[in-house]
Enzyme design. Sequence first.
Site, mmCIF file in Angstrom:
data_model
loop_
_atom_site.group_PDB
_atom_site.id
_atom_site.type_symbol
_atom_site.label_atom_id
_atom_site.label_comp_id
_atom_site.label_asym_id
_atom_site.label_seq_id
_atom_site.Cartn_x
_atom_site.Cartn_y
_atom_site.Cartn_z
ATOM 1 N N ASP A 1 -5.435 -4.076 -2.238
ATOM 2 C CA ASP A 1 -5.395 -2.618 -2.386
ATOM 3 C C ASP A 1 -4.004 -2.157 -2.791
ATOM 4 O O ASP A 1 -3.851 -1.276 -3.641
ATOM 5 C CB ASP A 1 -5.876 -1.916 -1.123
ATOM 6 N N GLU B 1 0.834 -1.200 0.000
ATOM 7 C CA GLU B 1 0.000 0.000 0.000
ATOM 8 C C GLU B 1 0.869 1.251 0.000
ATOM 9 O O GLU B 1 0.666 2.180 -0.784
ATOM 10 C CB GLU B 1 -0.912 -0.014 1.220
#
Length: 377
Positions: A139, A82
């Site tokens: 993500d 991330e």
Amino acid sequence: MMRFAAIFRGLSALAVWVTIGGAIPVRADDNTGRLLTAAQQVAPRLAGALSDQTLWRSYKKRFVTEQGRIVDTGNGRVSHSEGQGYGLLLAVAANDREAFERIWGWTRANLMVRGDQLMAWRWEPDARPAVADMNNASDGDLLIAWALAEAAITWSDAGYRVASRRIAVELGRKLILMRTSFGPLLLPAVSGFAVEDRSDGPIVNLSYWVFPALDRLASVAPEIDWDAITGAGMKILAASRSSKSKLPAEWLSARDAELRPAQGLAATFSYNAIRIPLYLAWAGIGTESDYAPFIALWNARSAHGLPIVDAGDGRTVASFSESGYSAIADLTACAAKGTRLPAGFRNVRISENYYPVTLHMLAQVAVHTRFPSCLRG
């Protein structure tokens, strides 16, 4: 039968580079204040959206090593996919190709170690091996693929586009769960969240729906129906409003048509979920009713910072103590109501930890790309 499947659409060789469909109403900043549909949107380019070069230099000095590792100062100085994705996006926004190359180089060498095109999610500087868990985080993969797609456009480099496509297609093959009541679901990781892994599976985390990334990835992997994935995320967001708080818990069981907090995980609206309105606003999607629960929550700000709440009853259980998080609340009010941004929105406290500083800067980029009128006056 494989439990994961990509959502492929039949496309001709003349498929456009960017496809953004659906009929989700959005407030696009076209200086009229009117609601447009997503089909009327074009994903804005990222390059140049971070114009404060002094701020960017300070960010690099504090959070980016010479090798290109993004350091999470509030979490044992670890790095994760991330953070690398956020760093890459900010480098494109600052039009800093040298920094982008360093961050991407470290990411390839240290996180792309799974044997596929996805990233190991966590790297610990004091552990041996530094990557102890080979699982990914969807993500992080989306953020990195998105940044590469933006870099390909910004610097006319086909190599970045190829790398973005490889990640996007791998994600489509391994992380999209078909045949659910919500549509195609984005699983948080390859392992640990599917029906076969948990009695309350599949488990989803709505903050992993990086909506603006889904917009852009249509340009590199158009055979995947990113619009359908966006639509499923919007259905989950709507379904999460059935609780008293009208807010989504961080981890949700989508086993049944009625969402429930995942077993054994905190049922709070907290450090993950605060990103949901950031991604909605940055993508330019959602109605005012989609933003309303966030605005209602943040109207009750206190001197202690934005509240962290129980997603069931809305009870405050803690606070976001650092000021950078408040930029998400400011962006949300701008996106939903056209509210002018406060003076403090422009001033990033670089002395705070990696996460609130990064979210503040991402909110600034989102405003510059989608809602510049909120900066006027």
